[in-house]
Motif scaffolding. Structure first.
Motif, PDB file in Angstrom:
ATOM      1  N   CYS A 110       0.809  -1.230   0.000  1.00 22.99           N
ATOM      2  CA  CYS A 110       0.000   0.000   0.000  1.00 22.99           C
ATOM      3  C   CYS A 110       0.837   1.273   0.000  1.00 22.99           C
ATOM      4  CB  CYS A 110      -0.912   0.016   1.224  1.00 22.99           C
ATOM      5  SG  CYS A 110      -2.099  -1.330   1.235  1.00 22.99           S
ATOM      6  N   LEU A 111       2.136   1.155   0.215  1.00 20.97           N
ATOM      7  CA  LEU A 111       2.987   2.342   0.317  1.00 20.97           C
ATOM      8  C   LEU A 111       3.529   2.743  -1.047  1.00 20.97           C
ATOM      9  CD1 LEU A 111       5.050   1.383   3.490  1.00 20.97           C
ATOM     10  CD2 LEU A 111       2.954   2.736   3.368  1.00 20.97           C
ATOM     11  N   ASP A 112       3.783   4.032  -1.209  1.00 23.12           N
ATOM     12  CA  ASP A 112       4.440   4.456  -2.441  1.00 23.12           C
ATOM     13  C   ASP A 112       5.940   4.128  -2.313  1.00 23.12           C
ATOM     14  OD1 ASP A 112       5.914   6.686  -1.311  1.00 23.12           O
ATOM     15  OD2 ASP A 112       4.144   7.950  -1.541  1.00 23.12           O
ATOM     16  N   PRO A 113       6.688   4.169  -3.399  1.00 23.94           N
ATOM     17  CA  PRO A 113       8.101   3.771  -3.360  1.00 23.94           C
ATOM     18  C   PRO A 113       8.940   4.563  -2.347  1.00 23.94           C
ATOM     19  CG  PRO A 113       7.358   3.893  -5.629  1.00 23.94           C
ATOM     20  CD  PRO A 113       6.241   4.438  -4.785  1.00 23.94           C
ATOM     21  N   ASP A 114       8.680   5.852  -2.210  1.00 23.33           N
ATOM     22  CA  ASP A 114       9.437   6.659  -1.239  1.00 23.33           C
ATOM     23  C   ASP A 114       9.154   6.221   0.188  1.00 23.33           C
ATOM     24  OD1 ASP A 114      10.657   8.171  -3.235  1.00 23.33           O
ATOM     25  OD2 ASP A 114       9.154   9.771  -3.125  1.00 23.33           O
ATOM     26  N   GLU A 115       7.885   5.943   0.499  1.00 19.92           N
ATOM     27  CA  GLU A 115       7.525   5.480   1.838  1.00 19.92           C
ATOM     28  C   GLU A 115       8.140   4.116   2.128  1.00 19.92           C
ATOM     29  OE1 GLU A 115       3.135   7.625   2.221  1.00 19.92           O
ATOM     30  OE2 GLU A 115       3.299   5.661   1.247  1.00 19.92           O
ATOM     31  N   THR A 116       8.118   3.240   1.143  1.00 23.59           N
ATOM     32  CA  THR A 116       8.719   1.915   1.303  1.00 23.59           C
ATOM     33  C   THR A 116      10.208   2.032   1.576  1.00 23.59           C
ATOM     34  OG1 THR A 116       7.075   0.910  -0.147  1.00 23.59           O
ATOM     35  CG2 THR A 116       9.134  -0.303   0.144  1.00 23.59           C
ATOM     36  N   GLN A 117      10.893   2.851   0.804  1.00 25.71           N
ATOM     37  CA  GLN A 117      12.334   3.041   0.975  1.00 25.71           C
ATOM     38  C   GLN A 117      12.647   3.659   2.333  1.00 25.71           C
ATOM     39  OE1 GLN A 117      14.147   5.458  -2.052  1.00 25.71           O
ATOM     40  NE2 GLN A 117      16.214   4.958  -1.401  1.00 25.71           N
ATOM     41  N   LEU A 118      11.861   4.638   2.752  1.00 24.49           N
ATOM     42  CA  LEU A 118      12.057   5.272   4.054  1.00 24.49           C
ATOM     43  C   LEU A 118      11.917   4.247   5.175  1.00 24.49           C
ATOM     44  CD1 LEU A 118      12.357   7.802   5.890  1.00 24.49           C
ATOM     45  CD2 LEU A 118       9.851   7.973   5.796  1.00 24.49           C
ATOM     46  N   LEU A 119      10.844   3.481   5.160  1.00 30.39           N
ATOM     47  CA  LEU A 119      10.595   2.509   6.217  1.00 30.39           C
ATOM     48  C   LEU A 119      11.665   1.416   6.230  1.00 30.39           C
ATOM     49  CD1 LEU A 119       8.817   1.659   8.530  1.00 30.39           C
ATOM     50  CD2 LEU A 119       7.245   0.603   6.892  1.00 30.39           C
ATOM     51  N   GLU A 120      12.035   0.907   5.073  1.00 29.65           N
ATOM     52  CA  GLU A 120      13.072  -0.119   4.999  1.00 29.65           C
ATOM     53  C   GLU A 120      14.409   0.412   5.517  1.00 29.65           C
ATOM     54  OE1 GLU A 120      13.186  -1.507   0.958  1.00 29.65           O
ATOM     55  OE2 GLU A 120      11.341  -2.680   1.196  1.00 29.65           O
ATOM     56  N   GLY A 121      14.768   1.626   5.116  1.00 35.68           N
ATOM     57  CA  GLY A 121      16.032   2.219   5.545  1.00 35.68           C
ATOM     58  C   GLY A 121      16.073   2.474   7.044  1.00 35.68           C
ATOM     59  N   LEU A 122      14.976   3.019   7.573  1.00 34.36           N
ATOM     60  CA  LEU A 122      14.923   3.281   9.010  1.00 34.36           C
ATOM     61  C   LEU A 122      15.003   1.990   9.809  1.00 34.36           C
ATOM     62  CD1 LEU A 122      12.175   6.050   9.209  1.00 34.36           C
ATOM     63  CD2 LEU A 122      14.616   6.311   9.699  1.00 34.36           C
ATOM     64  N   LEU A 123      14.252   0.986   9.379  1.00 37.73           N
ATOM     65  CA  LEU A 123      14.286  -0.287  10.094  1.00 37.73           C
ATOM     66  C   LEU A 123      15.686  -0.905  10.074  1.00 37.73           C
ATOM     67  CD1 LEU A 123      10.891  -1.993   9.271  1.00 37.73           C
ATOM     68  CD2 LEU A 123      11.861  -1.615  11.536  1.00 37.73           C
ATOM     69  N   TYR A 124      16.331  -0.868   8.936  1.00 41.72           N
ATOM     70  CA  TYR A 124      17.690  -1.409   8.851  1.00 41.72           C
ATOM     71  C   TYR A 124      18.619  -0.679   9.823  1.00 41.72           C
ATOM     72  CZ  TYR A 124      22.270  -2.704   7.144  1.00 41.72           C
ATOM     73  OH  TYR A 124      23.561  -3.152   7.087  1.00 41.72           O
ATOM     74  N   ASP A 125      18.614   0.649   9.752  1.00 48.05           N
ATOM     75  CA  ASP A 125      19.506   1.443  10.613  1.00 48.05           C
ATOM     76  C   ASP A 125      19.206   1.216  12.095  1.00 48.05           C
ATOM     77  OD1 ASP A 125      20.773   2.491   8.389  1.00 48.05           O
ATOM     78  OD2 ASP A 125      19.646   4.378   8.426  1.00 48.05           O
ATOM     79  N   LEU A 126      17.940   1.229  12.468  1.00 46.20           N
ATOM     80  CA  LEU A 126      17.576   1.045  13.865  1.00 46.20           C
ATOM     81  C   LEU A 126      17.936  -0.354  14.367  1.00 46.20           C
ATOM     82  CD1 LEU A 126      14.131   2.881  13.871  1.00 46.20           C
ATOM     83  CD2 LEU A 126      16.254   3.660  14.977  1.00 46.20           C
ATOM     84  N   ARG A 127      17.705  -1.346  13.540  1.00 48.32           N
ATOM     85  CA  ARG A 127      18.064  -2.719  13.939  1.00 48.32           C
ATOM     86  C   ARG A 127      19.568  -2.867  14.132  1.00 48.32           C
ATOM     87  NH1 ARG A 127      13.764  -5.363   9.719  1.00 48.32           N
ATOM     88  NH2 ARG A 127      12.072  -5.731  11.221  1.00 48.32           N
ATOM     89  N   MET A 128      20.344  -2.266  13.255  1.00 45.66           N
ATOM     90  CA  MET A 128      21.808  -2.352  13.393  1.00 45.66           C
ATOM     91  C   MET A 128      22.271  -1.637  14.675  1.00 45.66           C
ATOM     92  SD  MET A 128      22.897  -4.249  11.007  1.00 45.66           S
ATOM     93  CE  MET A 128      21.344  -5.130  11.085  1.00 45.66           C
ATOM     94  N   LYS A 129      21.710  -0.484  14.956  1.00 45.57           N
ATOM     95  CA  LYS A 129      22.058   0.228  16.189  1.00 45.57           C
ATOM     96  C   LYS A 129      21.653  -0.578  17.410  1.00 45.57           C
ATOM     97  CE  LYS A 129      21.706   4.880  14.184  1.00 45.57           C
ATOM     98  NZ  LYS A 129      23.117   5.127  14.068  1.00 45.57           N
ATOM     99  N   TYR A 130      20.502  -1.220  17.346  1.00 43.10           N
ATOM    100  CA  TYR A 130      20.039  -2.046  18.466  1.00 43.10           C
ATOM    101  C   TYR A 130      20.997  -3.208  18.700  1.00 43.10           C
ATOM    102  CZ  TYR A 130      17.255  -5.115  21.366  1.00 43.10           C
ATOM    103  OH  TYR A 130      16.832  -5.926  22.391  1.00 43.10           O
ATOM    104  N   VAL A 131      21.410  -3.875  17.643  1.00 44.11           N
ATOM    105  CA  VAL A 131      22.329  -5.011  17.780  1.00 44.11           C
ATOM    106  C   VAL A 131      23.628  -4.562  18.438  1.00 44.11           C
ATOM    107  CG1 VAL A 131      23.756  -6.629  16.447  1.00 44.11           C
ATOM    108  CG2 VAL A 131      21.347  -6.361  15.897  1.00 44.11           C
ATOM    109  N   VAL A 132      24.161  -3.433  18.007  1.00 41.72           N
ATOM    110  CA  VAL A 132      25.411  -2.914  18.588  1.00 41.72           C
ATOM    111  C   VAL A 132      25.220  -2.591  20.069  1.00 41.72           C
ATOM    112  CG1 VAL A 132      27.008  -0.957  18.545  1.00 41.72           C
ATOM    113  CG2 VAL A 132      26.326  -2.067  16.404  1.00 41.72           C
ATOM    114  N   LYS A 133      24.120  -1.954  20.423  1.00 41.44           N
ATOM    115  CA  LYS A 133      23.864  -1.573  21.809  1.00 41.44           C
ATOM    116  C   LYS A 133      23.563  -2.767  22.699  1.00 41.44           C
ATOM    117  CE  LYS A 133      23.841   2.978  21.225  1.00 41.44           C
ATOM    118  NZ  LYS A 133      24.397   4.015  22.019  1.00 41.44           N
ATOM    119  N   ASN A 134      23.029  -3.827  22.111  1.00 47.57           N
ATOM    120  CA  ASN A 134      22.592  -4.982  22.885  1.00 47.57           C
ATOM    121  C   ASN A 134      23.701  -6.018  23.094  1.00 47.57           C
ATOM    122  OD1 ASN A 134      20.455  -6.136  24.336  1.00 47.57           O
ATOM    123  ND2 ASN A 134      19.992  -7.531  22.673  1.00 47.57           N
ATOM    124  N   LYS A 135      24.908  -5.726  22.616  1.00 48.99           N
ATOM    125  CA  LYS A 135      26.033  -6.672  22.788  1.00 48.99           C
ATOM    126  C   LYS A 135      26.460  -6.749  24.218  1.00 48.99           C
ATOM    127  CE  LYS A 135      28.126  -6.732  18.282  1.00 48.99           C
ATOM    128  NZ  LYS A 135      29.317  -6.530  17.517  1.00 48.99           N
TER     129      LYS A 135
END
Length: 96
Positions: A71-96
């Motif tokens: 249901c999302l337009d390409p910009d919204e999809t890219q934004l959500l995918e990028g944010l999730l990737y970045d946040l997950r990587m930061k979480y993994v680093v912090k959770n070590k």
């Protein structure tokens, strides 16, 4: 109103951005960054890390991604995918 005057206003007096899917997702991502201890809490200026709350917010973003599907337009999809990737990587680093 000049940028200098805007900086002096309390947060509750500043104009809020238009509500869109992108601003909603960015708001959640900003909250996750606060709880990851990446940025200070806007109102107090203090660091407020809480990994369980950060993970919960990341999980909310992942649920939105799953439920919105195609249901999302390409910009919204890219934004959500990028944010999730970045946040997950930061979480993994912090959770070590």
């Amino acid at each position: 109103m000049s940028d200098e005057n805007k900086a002096e206003q309390p947060l509750e007096k500043m104009p809020l951005p238009q509500v869109t899917f992108s601003t909603f997702v960015m708001s959640l991502a900003s909250s996750a960054l606060v709880h990851l201890g990446e940025v200070p809490e806007p109102e107090t200026g203090q660091m407020m890390p809480s990994l369980p709350v950060a993970k919960h917010t990341i999980d909310i973003l992942a649920m939105l991604q799953e439920k919105t599907g195609n249901c999302l337009d390409p910009d919204e999809t890219q934004l959500l995918e990028g944010l999730l990737y970045d946040l997950r990587m930061k979480y993994v680093v912090k959770n070590k």
